[in-house]
Enzyme design. Sequence first.
Site, mmCIF file in Angstrom:
data_model
loop_
_atom_site.group_PDB
_atom_site.id
_atom_site.type_symbol
_atom_site.label_atom_id
_atom_site.label_comp_id
_atom_site.label_asym_id
_atom_site.label_seq_id
_atom_site.Cartn_x
_atom_site.Cartn_y
_atom_site.Cartn_z
ATOM 1 N N LYS A 13 -5.032 0.455 3.529
ATOM 2 C CA LYS A 13 -5.847 -0.350 4.459
ATOM 3 C C LYS A 13 -5.401 -0.129 5.904
ATOM 4 C CE LYS A 13 -4.543 -4.276 2.683
ATOM 5 N NZ LYS A 13 -3.654 -3.756 1.630
ATOM 6 N N ARG A 88 -7.055 -12.953 2.611
ATOM 7 C CA ARG A 88 -6.375 -12.603 1.370
ATOM 8 C C ARG A 88 -6.619 -13.644 0.288
ATOM 9 N NH1 ARG A 88 -2.129 -9.258 3.733
ATOM 10 N NH2 ARG A 88 -1.053 -8.061 2.127
ATOM 11 N N ARG A 127 6.492 4.669 1.436
ATOM 12 C CA ARG A 127 6.034 4.234 2.763
ATOM 13 C C ARG A 127 7.229 4.061 3.694
ATOM 14 N NH1 ARG A 127 1.847 -0.611 3.604
ATOM 15 N NH2 ARG A 127 3.322 -1.851 2.371
ATOM 16 N N ARG A 160 10.336 -0.899 4.303
ATOM 17 C CA ARG A 160 10.236 -2.360 4.408
ATOM 18 C C ARG A 160 10.919 -3.012 3.215
ATOM 19 N NH1 ARG A 160 3.915 -3.400 5.398
ATOM 20 N NH2 ARG A 160 4.344 -5.047 3.897
ATOM 21 N N ARG A 171 3.947 -8.491 -5.643
ATOM 22 C CA ARG A 171 2.820 -8.464 -4.700
ATOM 23 C C ARG A 171 1.530 -8.018 -5.376
ATOM 24 N NH1 ARG A 171 5.143 -4.874 -0.208
ATOM 25 N NH2 ARG A 171 3.168 -5.198 0.854
HETATM 26 P P1 ADP Z 1 0.444 -4.638 2.870
HETATM 27 O O1 ADP Z 1 0.553 -3.616 3.966
HETATM 28 O O2 ADP Z 1 1.256 -4.310 1.707
HETATM 29 O O3 ADP Z 1 -0.968 -4.932 2.478
HETATM 30 P P2 ADP Z 1 0.866 -6.721 4.823
HETATM 31 O O4 ADP Z 1 1.655 -6.076 5.877
HETATM 32 O O5 ADP Z 1 -0.588 -6.898 5.043
HETATM 33 O O6 ADP Z 1 1.118 -5.964 3.437
HETATM 34 O O7 ADP Z 1 1.470 -8.161 4.483
HETATM 35 C C1 ADP Z 1 2.849 -8.339 4.226
HETATM 36 C C2 ADP Z 1 3.075 -9.769 3.786
HETATM 37 O O8 ADP Z 1 2.665 -10.675 4.825
HETATM 38 C C3 ADP Z 1 2.295 -10.215 2.557
HETATM 39 O O9 ADP Z 1 2.945 -9.864 1.353
HETATM 40 C C4 ADP Z 1 2.238 -11.731 2.773
HETATM 41 O O10 ADP Z 1 3.474 -12.340 2.446
HETATM 42 C C5 ADP Z 1 2.082 -11.854 4.281
HETATM 43 N N1 ADP Z 1 0.656 -11.911 4.690
HETATM 44 C C6 ADP Z 1 0.011 -11.019 5.473
HETATM 45 N N2 ADP Z 1 -1.271 -11.379 5.675
HETATM 46 C C7 ADP Z 1 -1.445 -12.545 4.986
HETATM 47 C C8 ADP Z 1 -2.552 -13.420 4.767
HETATM 48 N N3 ADP Z 1 -3.764 -13.160 5.300
HETATM 49 N N4 ADP Z 1 -2.356 -14.513 3.983
HETATM 50 C C9 ADP Z 1 -1.161 -14.785 3.451
HETATM 51 N N5 ADP Z 1 -0.084 -14.001 3.595
HETATM 52 C C10 ADP Z 1 -0.205 -12.882 4.354
HETATM 53 P P1 ADP Z 2 -1.769 -0.953 3.137
HETATM 54 O O1 ADP Z 2 -2.010 -1.277 4.590
HETATM 55 O O2 ADP Z 2 -3.006 -1.085 2.305
HETATM 56 O O3 ADP Z 2 -0.613 -1.711 2.555
HETATM 57 P P2 ADP Z 2 -0.813 1.669 4.108
HETATM 58 O O4 ADP Z 2 -1.921 2.131 4.990
HETATM 59 O O5 ADP Z 2 0.409 1.192 4.759
HETATM 60 O O6 ADP Z 2 -1.383 0.585 3.044
HETATM 61 O O7 ADP Z 2 -0.468 2.862 3.088
HETATM 62 C C1 ADP Z 2 0.540 2.724 2.097
HETATM 63 C C2 ADP Z 2 1.333 4.025 1.982
HETATM 64 O O8 ADP Z 2 0.510 5.062 1.464
HETATM 65 C C3 ADP Z 2 1.863 4.539 3.325
HETATM 66 O O9 ADP Z 2 3.089 5.190 3.097
HETATM 67 C C4 ADP Z 2 0.793 5.534 3.765
HETATM 68 O O10 ADP Z 2 1.345 6.534 4.625
HETATM 69 C C5 ADP Z 2 0.353 6.124 2.427
HETATM 70 N N1 ADP Z 2 -1.064 6.496 2.378
HETATM 71 C C6 ADP Z 2 -2.106 5.903 3.034
HETATM 72 N N2 ADP Z 2 -3.286 6.508 2.725
HETATM 73 C C7 ADP Z 2 -2.984 7.493 1.838
HETATM 74 C C8 ADP Z 2 -3.777 8.474 1.133
HETATM 75 N N3 ADP Z 2 -5.104 8.527 1.267
HETATM 76 N N4 ADP Z 2 -3.117 9.314 0.298
HETATM 77 C C9 ADP Z 2 -1.779 9.237 0.138
HETATM 78 N N5 ADP Z 2 -0.970 8.355 0.764
HETATM 79 C C10 ADP Z 2 -1.561 7.490 1.614
#
Ligand code: ADP
Ligand code: ADP
Length: 213
Positions: A13, A88, A127, A160, A171
């Site tokens: 995302k 979320r 990541r 992270r 998660r």
């Molecule tokens: P990811 O990149 O894995 O999708 P995020 O960076 O978006 O994770 O979020 C990391 C953490 O921050 C989540 O596991 C949650 O604890 C918190 N968080 C982020 N956005 C929200 C939200 N909209 N509602 C509740 N918790 C959130």
């Molecule tokens: P999210 O925001 O949904 O948690 P990220 O954008 O941070 O996800 O992506 C999660 C991990 O996967 C990161 O290490 C990113 O560099 C990698 N990644 C993202 N898109 C792709 C893809 N299309 N193919 C392979 N790896 C990817």
Amino acid sequence: MKLVMLGAPGAGKGTQAKMIADTYGIPHISTGDIFRANIKEGTELGTKVKTYMDQGLLVPDELVVDLVVDRVQKDDCKNGYVLDGFPRTIPQAESLDAALAKAGDKIDFAINVDVPDENIVERMSGRRACVSCGATYHIVSIPPKQEGICDRCGAKLILRDDDKPETVKKRLDVYHAQTQPLIDYYEKCGALKNVDGTVDMMQVFAQIQDILK
Ligand code: ADP
Ligand code: ADP
Ligand code: ZN
């Protein structure tokens, strides 16, 4: 153009939201980034959210809804924005819709980046995130030019804490229980668009551009 990114943690995302923001000149609003910045700065909000984040749990809705509703009313959001990591939960989506509806507005597209659970642990363990600008890389699929160093700003890259396998499993459970129902929610209001998130990041982006053109 008002967009919401949906998908499991690690689905890509953030990666796609950044490309959308750069290409269309709209702000990328990541609640995870906002929380991590608050933790780093030691704010009161940061202290409150840290315990939830460390456990892989969602932060309570009341700590995130007003923050996002205020943010999308800022001047730079006039031409749209891409929300990443929000909503979320169904109540978060309802609060957002209610706030937008007051201004006769709505979310145009909810882009669901679809990646099966099997691929997620691998994505998350590889990541690496920049401690300074929030850019993300992957040690295998999207490596930085120089190992451990951010291409964009030269700061250090880290794994992270919540990307360690034990927390990732938690998660994913939380995602299926609380966030996945949003796919139906946006389907019902006609905003849902699915993209295959298992392909190369540029191919994922091409699918998104097809939707947005
Ligand atoms: P990811 O990149 O894995 O999708 P995020 O960076 O978006 O994770 O979020 C990391 C953490 O921050 C989540 O596991 C949650 O604890 C918190 N968080 C982020 N956005 C929200 C939200 N909209 N509602 C509740 N918790 C959130
Ligand atoms: P999210 O925001 O949904 O948690 P990220 O954008 O941070 O996800 O992506 C999660 C991990 O996967 C990161 O290490 C990113 O560099 C990698 N990644 C993202 N898109 C792709 C893809 N299309 N193919 C392979 N790896 C990817
Ligand atoms: Zn950086």
